[in-house]
Scaffold this motif. Sequence first.
Motif, PDB file in Angstrom:
ATOM      1  N   HIS A 160      94.227  30.604  15.932  1.00  0.00           N
ATOM      2  CA  HIS A 160      93.021  31.352  16.272  1.00  0.00           C
ATOM      3  C   HIS A 160      92.011  31.272  15.130  1.00  0.00           C
ATOM      4  N   VAL A 161      90.771  31.524  15.469  1.00  0.00           N
ATOM      5  CA  VAL A 161      89.708  31.468  14.470  1.00  0.00           C
ATOM      6  C   VAL A 161      89.730  32.749  13.632  1.00  0.00           C
ATOM      7  N   VAL A 162      89.730  32.567  12.322  1.00  0.00           N
ATOM      8  CA  VAL A 162      89.658  33.691  11.387  1.00  0.00           C
ATOM      9  C   VAL A 162      88.449  33.433  10.499  1.00  0.00           C
ATOM     10  N   ASN A 163      87.466  34.344  10.569  1.00  0.00           N
ATOM     11  CA  ASN A 163      86.237  34.110   9.796  1.00  0.00           C
ATOM     12  C   ASN A 163      86.407  34.523   8.335  1.00  0.00           C
ATOM     13  N   GLY A 164      85.423  34.173   7.543  1.00  0.00           N
ATOM     14  CA  GLY A 164      85.458  34.440   6.108  1.00  0.00           C
ATOM     15  C   GLY A 164      85.545  35.907   5.760  1.00  0.00           C
ATOM     16  N   PHE A 165      84.859  36.745   6.538  1.00  0.00           N
ATOM     17  CA  PHE A 165      84.906  38.183   6.280  1.00  0.00           C
ATOM     18  C   PHE A 165      86.332  38.702   6.364  1.00  0.00           C
ATOM     19  N   MET A 166      87.066  38.242   7.377  1.00  0.00           N
ATOM     20  CA  MET A 166      88.444  38.700   7.541  1.00  0.00           C
ATOM     21  C   MET A 166      89.304  38.290   6.344  1.00  0.00           C
ATOM     22  N   TRP A 167      89.108  37.062   5.852  1.00  0.00           N
ATOM     23  CA  TRP A 167      89.885  36.604   4.699  1.00  0.00           C
ATOM     24  C   TRP A 167      89.545  37.394   3.447  1.00  0.00           C
ATOM     25  N   VAL A 168      88.257  37.573   3.199  1.00  0.00           N
ATOM     26  CA  VAL A 168      87.831  38.289   1.990  1.00  0.00           C
ATOM     27  C   VAL A 168      88.352  39.716   2.012  1.00  0.00           C
ATOM     28  N   ARG A 169      88.209  40.377   3.132  1.00  0.00           N
ATOM     29  CA  ARG A 169      88.671  41.759   3.224  1.00  0.00           C
ATOM     30  C   ARG A 169      90.188  41.846   3.124  1.00  0.00           C
ATOM     31  N   ALA A 170      90.893  40.952   3.790  1.00  0.00           N
ATOM     32  CA  ALA A 170      92.353  40.994   3.779  1.00  0.00           C
ATOM     33  C   ALA A 170      92.923  40.734   2.384  1.00  0.00           C
ATOM     34  N   VAL A 171      92.247  39.906   1.600  1.00  0.00           N
ATOM     35  CA  VAL A 171      92.721  39.621   0.248  1.00  0.00           C
ATOM     36  C   VAL A 171      92.275  40.711  -0.723  1.00  0.00           C
ATOM     37  N   SER A 172      91.061  41.219  -0.549  1.00  0.00           N
ATOM     38  CA  SER A 172      90.532  42.177  -1.521  1.00  0.00           C
ATOM     39  C   SER A 172      91.170  43.560  -1.421  1.00  0.00           C
ATOM     40  N   LEU A 173      91.567  44.001  -0.240  1.00  0.00           N
ATOM     41  CA  LEU A 173      92.128  45.347  -0.108  1.00  0.00           C
ATOM     42  C   LEU A 173      93.423  45.537  -0.902  1.00  0.00           C
ATOM     43  N   PRO A 174      94.388  44.613  -0.848  1.00  0.00           N
ATOM     44  CA  PRO A 174      95.570  44.797  -1.704  1.00  0.00           C
ATOM     45  C   PRO A 174      95.241  44.747  -3.194  1.00  0.00           C
ATOM     46  N   VAL A 175      94.271  43.920  -3.570  1.00  0.00           N
ATOM     47  CA  VAL A 175      93.866  43.849  -4.982  1.00  0.00           C
ATOM     48  C   VAL A 175      93.267  45.182  -5.412  1.00  0.00           C
ATOM     49  N   VAL A 176      92.423  45.749  -4.581  1.00  0.00           N
ATOM     50  CA  VAL A 176      91.824  47.056  -4.886  1.00  0.00           C
ATOM     51  C   VAL A 176      92.915  48.121  -4.992  1.00  0.00           C
ATOM     52  N   ALA A 177      93.906  48.060  -4.108  1.00  0.00           N
ATOM     53  CA  ALA A 177      95.004  49.032  -4.164  1.00  0.00           C
ATOM     54  C   ALA A 177      95.744  48.942  -5.497  1.00  0.00           C
ATOM     55  N   LEU A 178      95.966  47.725  -5.980  1.00  0.00           N
ATOM     56  CA  LEU A 178      96.636  47.567  -7.275  1.00  0.00           C
ATOM     57  C   LEU A 178      95.805  48.158  -8.414  1.00  0.00           C
ATOM     58  N   VAL A 179      94.516  47.896  -8.390  1.00  0.00           N
ATOM     59  CA  VAL A 179      93.636  48.407  -9.453  1.00  0.00           C
ATOM     60  C   VAL A 179      93.592  49.931  -9.420  1.00  0.00           C
ATOM     61  N   VAL A 180      93.422  50.505  -8.243  1.00  0.00           N
ATOM     62  CA  VAL A 180      93.343  51.963  -8.125  1.00  0.00           C
ATOM     63  C   VAL A 180      94.671  52.598  -8.537  1.00  0.00           C
ATOM     64  N   HIS A 181      95.781  51.990  -8.141  1.00  0.00           N
ATOM     65  CA  HIS A 181      97.095  52.521  -8.524  1.00  0.00           C
ATOM     66  C   HIS A 181      97.246  52.515 -10.043  1.00  0.00           C
ATOM     67  N   ARG A 182      96.822  51.435 -10.665  1.00  0.00           N
ATOM     68  CA  ARG A 182      96.918  51.340 -12.129  1.00  0.00           C
ATOM     69  C   ARG A 182      96.075  52.421 -12.806  1.00  0.00           C
ATOM     70  N   VAL A 183      94.888  52.682 -12.289  1.00  0.00           N
ATOM     71  CA  VAL A 183      94.022  53.714 -12.862  1.00  0.00           C
ATOM     72  C   VAL A 183      94.645  55.095 -12.679  1.00  0.00           C
ATOM     73  N   VAL A 184      95.211  55.365 -11.511  1.00  0.00           N
ATOM     74  CA  VAL A 184      95.818  56.678 -11.261  1.00  0.00           C
ATOM     75  C   VAL A 184      97.045  56.876 -12.151  1.00  0.00           C
ATOM     76  N   VAL A 185      97.859  55.838 -12.309  1.00  0.00           N
ATOM     77  CA  VAL A 185      99.017  55.954 -13.196  1.00  0.00           C
ATOM     78  C   VAL A 185      98.556  56.212 -14.623  1.00  0.00           C
ATOM     79  N   SER A 186      97.528  55.515 -15.054  1.00  0.00           N
ATOM     80  CA  SER A 186      96.976  55.720 -16.388  1.00  0.00           C
ATOM     81  C   SER A 186      96.467  57.154 -16.553  1.00  0.00           C
ATOM     82  N   ALA A 187      95.766  57.645 -15.551  1.00  0.00           N
ATOM     83  CA  ALA A 187      95.244  59.016 -15.612  1.00  0.00           C
ATOM     84  C   ALA A 187      96.376  60.036 -15.623  1.00  0.00           C
TER      85      ALA A 187
END
Length: 76
Positions: free
Chosen positions: A42-69
């Motif tokens: 099926h066709v998967v557009n660029g927006f879907m790829w960017v969002r699907a990859v960026s959300l787990p990365v953001v979760a890692l960054v936010v988790h690291r900040v919360v653990v630090s805090a």
Amino acid sequence: METSRETDIRRAFDTAKNSIKVYGALSVLGLLAVIAVAGSGHVVNGFMWVRAVSLPVVALVVHRVVVSASRGSRRG
């Protein structure tokens, strides 16, 4: 010995960390879904790829900040 305020703060940080872990797990499931859809031809557009990859990365960054805090970091 912890005061009740310290216990409340620790509980709040634990809740935040657990919530971010769930968010990260759901984000990874979303990425796997996009991979599965793309793999099935099926066709998967660029927006879907960017969002699907960026959300787990953001979760890692936010988790690291919360653990630090939670450890007392002012930057966190």
